[in-house]
Scaffold this motif. Sequence first.
Motif, PDB file in Angstrom:
ATOM      1  N   HIS A  15      -1.348  30.559  38.089  1.00  0.00           N
ATOM      2  CA  HIS A  15      -1.288  31.878  38.461  1.00  0.00           C
ATOM      3  C   HIS A  15      -0.179  32.682  38.490  1.00  0.00           C
ATOM      4  O   HIS A  15      -0.323  33.745  38.059  1.00  0.00           O
ATOM      5  CB  HIS A  15      -1.537  31.810  40.221  1.00  0.00           C
ATOM      6  N   MET A  16       1.016  31.844  38.673  1.00  0.00           N
ATOM      7  CA  MET A  16       2.438  32.744  38.486  1.00  0.00           C
ATOM      8  C   MET A  16       2.538  32.999  37.280  1.00  0.00           C
ATOM      9  O   MET A  16       3.095  34.050  36.924  1.00  0.00           O
ATOM     10  CB  MET A  16       3.486  31.550  39.002  1.00  0.00           C
ATOM     11  N   SER A  17       2.249  32.221  36.254  1.00  0.00           N
ATOM     12  CA  SER A  17       2.459  32.525  34.709  1.00  0.00           C
ATOM     13  C   SER A  17       1.348  33.684  34.314  1.00  0.00           C
ATOM     14  O   SER A  17       2.065  34.534  33.557  1.00  0.00           O
ATOM     15  CB  SER A  17       1.733  31.364  33.960  1.00  0.00           C
ATOM     16  N   LEU A  18       0.333  33.877  34.721  1.00  0.00           N
ATOM     17  CA  LEU A  18      -0.643  34.969  34.512  1.00  0.00           C
ATOM     18  C   LEU A  18       0.088  36.143  35.220  1.00  0.00           C
ATOM     19  O   LEU A  18      -0.239  37.468  34.522  1.00  0.00           O
ATOM     20  CB  LEU A  18      -1.940  34.790  34.905  1.00  0.00           C
ATOM     21  N   MET A  19       0.379  36.145  36.332  1.00  0.00           N
ATOM     22  CA  MET A  19       0.922  37.357  37.145  1.00  0.00           C
ATOM     23  C   MET A  19       2.409  37.878  36.251  1.00  0.00           C
ATOM     24  O   MET A  19       2.603  38.902  36.335  1.00  0.00           O
ATOM     25  CB  MET A  19       1.351  37.116  38.350  1.00  0.00           C
ATOM     26  N   GLY A  23       4.926  37.900  28.059  1.00  0.00           N
ATOM     27  CA  GLY A  23       5.764  37.962  26.811  1.00  0.00           C
ATOM     28  C   GLY A  23       5.093  36.985  25.726  1.00  0.00           C
ATOM     29  O   GLY A  23       3.915  36.796  25.766  1.00  0.00           O
ATOM     30  N   ASP A  24       5.698  36.836  24.593  1.00  0.00           N
ATOM     31  CA  ASP A  24       5.375  36.365  23.531  1.00  0.00           C
ATOM     32  C   ASP A  24       4.774  34.862  23.849  1.00  0.00           C
ATOM     33  O   ASP A  24       3.890  34.231  23.103  1.00  0.00           O
ATOM     34  CB  ASP A  24       6.170  36.179  22.305  1.00  0.00           C
ATOM     35  N   SER A  25       5.280  34.254  24.548  1.00  0.00           N
ATOM     36  CA  SER A  25       4.993  32.863  25.161  1.00  0.00           C
ATOM     37  C   SER A  25       3.999  32.571  26.106  1.00  0.00           C
ATOM     38  O   SER A  25       3.648  31.418  26.369  1.00  0.00           O
ATOM     39  CB  SER A  25       6.129  32.119  25.785  1.00  0.00           C
ATOM     40  N   ALA A  26       3.548  33.527  26.599  1.00  0.00           N
ATOM     41  CA  ALA A  26       2.582  33.489  27.757  1.00  0.00           C
ATOM     42  C   ALA A  26       1.273  32.840  27.304  1.00  0.00           C
ATOM     43  O   ALA A  26       0.653  31.859  27.996  1.00  0.00           O
ATOM     44  CB  ALA A  26       1.801  35.108  27.656  1.00  0.00           C
ATOM     45  N   TYR A  27       0.766  32.876  26.071  1.00  0.00           N
ATOM     46  CA  TYR A  27      -0.412  31.782  25.703  1.00  0.00           C
ATOM     47  C   TYR A  27      -0.249  30.457  25.829  1.00  0.00           C
ATOM     48  O   TYR A  27      -0.928  29.685  25.954  1.00  0.00           O
ATOM     49  CB  TYR A  27      -1.024  32.558  24.369  1.00  0.00           C
ATOM     50  N   GLU A  28       0.865  30.241  25.022  1.00  0.00           N
ATOM     51  CA  GLU A  28       1.364  28.733  24.971  1.00  0.00           C
ATOM     52  C   GLU A  28       1.488  28.259  26.291  1.00  0.00           C
ATOM     53  O   GLU A  28       1.238  27.049  26.686  1.00  0.00           O
ATOM     54  CB  GLU A  28       2.598  28.533  24.073  1.00  0.00           C
ATOM     55  N   ILE A  29       2.277  28.719  27.218  1.00  0.00           N
ATOM     56  CA  ILE A  29       2.319  28.341  28.633  1.00  0.00           C
ATOM     57  C   ILE A  29       1.072  28.050  29.329  1.00  0.00           C
ATOM     58  O   ILE A  29       0.858  27.253  30.145  1.00  0.00           O
ATOM     59  CB  ILE A  29       3.146  29.609  29.416  1.00  0.00           C
ATOM     60  N   VAL A  30       0.223  29.182  29.232  1.00  0.00           N
ATOM     61  CA  VAL A  30      -1.166  29.200  29.826  1.00  0.00           C
ATOM     62  C   VAL A  30      -2.030  28.085  29.235  1.00  0.00           C
ATOM     63  O   VAL A  30      -2.532  27.159  30.029  1.00  0.00           O
ATOM     64  CB  VAL A  30      -1.887  30.490  29.607  1.00  0.00           C
ATOM     65  N   GLU A  55      -8.193  41.096  52.876  1.00  0.00           N
ATOM     66  CA  GLU A  55      -8.132  40.164  52.084  1.00  0.00           C
ATOM     67  C   GLU A  55      -8.858  39.885  50.846  1.00  0.00           C
ATOM     68  O   GLU A  55     -10.184  40.259  50.665  1.00  0.00           O
ATOM     69  CB  GLU A  55      -8.337  38.735  52.770  1.00  0.00           C
ATOM     70  N   GLU A  56      -8.275  39.741  49.550  1.00  0.00           N
ATOM     71  CA  GLU A  56      -9.151  39.957  48.289  1.00  0.00           C
ATOM     72  C   GLU A  56      -9.004  38.297  47.755  1.00  0.00           C
ATOM     73  O   GLU A  56      -7.802  37.686  47.517  1.00  0.00           O
ATOM     74  CB  GLU A  56      -8.489  40.782  47.634  1.00  0.00           C
ATOM     75  N   THR A  57     -10.139  37.864  47.420  1.00  0.00           N
ATOM     76  CA  THR A  57     -10.129  36.348  46.734  1.00  0.00           C
ATOM     77  C   THR A  57      -9.994  36.914  45.083  1.00  0.00           C
ATOM     78  O   THR A  57     -10.816  37.636  44.539  1.00  0.00           O
ATOM     79  CB  THR A  57     -11.311  35.854  46.892  1.00  0.00           C
ATOM     80  N   GLU A  58      -9.207  36.186  44.522  1.00  0.00           N
ATOM     81  CA  GLU A  58      -9.064  36.159  43.043  1.00  0.00           C
ATOM     82  C   GLU A  58      -8.963  34.888  42.345  1.00  0.00           C
ATOM     83  O   GLU A  58      -8.369  33.836  42.848  1.00  0.00           O
ATOM     84  CB  GLU A  58      -7.725  37.207  42.657  1.00  0.00           C
ATOM     85  N   PHE A  59      -9.251  34.737  41.126  1.00  0.00           N
ATOM     86  CA  PHE A  59      -9.003  33.586  40.443  1.00  0.00           C
ATOM     87  C   PHE A  59      -8.502  33.948  39.262  1.00  0.00           C
ATOM     88  O   PHE A  59      -8.038  35.287  38.913  1.00  0.00           O
ATOM     89  CB  PHE A  59     -10.422  33.064  40.005  1.00  0.00           C
ATOM     90  N   ALA A  60      -8.161  32.728  38.456  1.00  0.00           N
ATOM     91  CA  ALA A  60      -7.035  32.946  37.322  1.00  0.00           C
ATOM     92  C   ALA A  60      -7.800  33.954  36.288  1.00  0.00           C
ATOM     93  O   ALA A  60      -7.013  34.614  35.864  1.00  0.00           O
ATOM     94  CB  ALA A  60      -6.986  31.745  36.650  1.00  0.00           C
ATOM     95  N   ILE A  61      -9.103  34.105  36.198  1.00  0.00           N
ATOM     96  CA  ILE A  61      -9.570  34.940  35.379  1.00  0.00           C
ATOM     97  C   ILE A  61      -9.092  36.454  35.597  1.00  0.00           C
ATOM     98  O   ILE A  61      -9.010  37.308  34.630  1.00  0.00           O
ATOM     99  CB  ILE A  61     -11.008  34.845  35.203  1.00  0.00           C
ATOM    100  N   HIS A  62      -9.108  36.854  36.761  1.00  0.00           N
ATOM    101  CA  HIS A  62      -8.703  38.035  37.325  1.00  0.00           C
ATOM    102  C   HIS A  62      -7.420  38.325  36.832  1.00  0.00           C
ATOM    103  O   HIS A  62      -7.251  39.525  36.360  1.00  0.00           O
ATOM    104  CB  HIS A  62      -8.912  38.117  38.823  1.00  0.00           C
ATOM    105  N   LEU A  63      -6.480  37.376  37.173  1.00  0.00           N
ATOM    106  CA  LEU A  63      -5.090  37.618  36.814  1.00  0.00           C
ATOM    107  C   LEU A  63      -4.875  37.728  35.496  1.00  0.00           C
ATOM    108  O   LEU A  63      -4.262  38.524  34.640  1.00  0.00           O
ATOM    109  CB  LEU A  63      -4.289  36.519  37.356  1.00  0.00           C
ATOM    110  N   ALA A  64      -5.750  37.054  34.585  1.00  0.00           N
ATOM    111  CA  ALA A  64      -5.588  36.928  32.856  1.00  0.00           C
ATOM    112  C   ALA A  64      -6.217  38.350  32.535  1.00  0.00           C
ATOM    113  O   ALA A  64      -5.541  38.836  31.611  1.00  0.00           O
ATOM    114  CB  ALA A  64      -6.639  35.699  32.564  1.00  0.00           C
ATOM    115  N   MET A  65      -7.213  39.087  33.144  1.00  0.00           N
ATOM    116  CA  MET A  65      -7.563  40.333  32.729  1.00  0.00           C
ATOM    117  C   MET A  65      -6.492  41.299  32.947  1.00  0.00           C
ATOM    118  O   MET A  65      -6.659  42.409  32.240  1.00  0.00           O
ATOM    119  CB  MET A  65      -8.927  40.396  33.022  1.00  0.00           C
ATOM    120  N   ARG A  66      -5.537  41.092  33.789  1.00  0.00           N
ATOM    121  CA  ARG A  66      -4.616  41.992  33.912  1.00  0.00           C
ATOM    122  C   ARG A  66      -3.382  41.717  33.067  1.00  0.00           C
ATOM    123  O   ARG A  66      -2.355  42.409  33.047  1.00  0.00           O
ATOM    124  CB  ARG A  66      -4.313  42.209  35.383  1.00  0.00           C
ATOM    125  N   ASN A  67      -3.463  40.551  32.520  1.00  0.00           N
ATOM    126  CA  ASN A  67      -2.205  40.054  31.777  1.00  0.00           C
ATOM    127  C   ASN A  67      -1.875  41.011  30.552  1.00  0.00           C
ATOM    128  O   ASN A  67      -2.877  41.372  29.836  1.00  0.00           O
ATOM    129  CB  ASN A  67      -2.159  38.884  31.344  1.00  0.00           C
TER     130      ASN A  67
END
Length: 108
Positions: A15-19, A23-30, A55-67
């Motif tokens: 989650h933290m990585s997606l938020m 940068g250029d290393s985002a994909y490798e880290i994920v 309160e809002e429920t989010e999943f990794a996909i939601h964070l990824a879509m804002r990356n």
Amino acid sequence: AAARFRNSNGLLPLHMSLMYNHGDSAYEIVESLLHVYPRAAKIAIERDIQMGQQEETEFAIHLAMRNTSIFSEKIVTSIIEAYPEVGILHCVVLLASLAKKIYSTHGN
């Protein structure tokens, strides 16, 4: 092992990585985090919105879509590959959010 532990805000390293990693290393880290702990793509986070009133429920996909990384499409694809049901889940979460907004505007 560290990929499985939440911080004090309830966020996993994925989650933290997606938020915060755009940068250029985002994909490798994920990819690395998903390889170590693929279940992270399925774990929801609860976020307080507007001073804790909603309160809002989010999943990794939601964070990824804002990356905003240049690899954002690859990141979203990796999340979907780790958790194929996420597409349906995303639609359900969006519909629930819309229903809450309609009810709060036109409800009793």
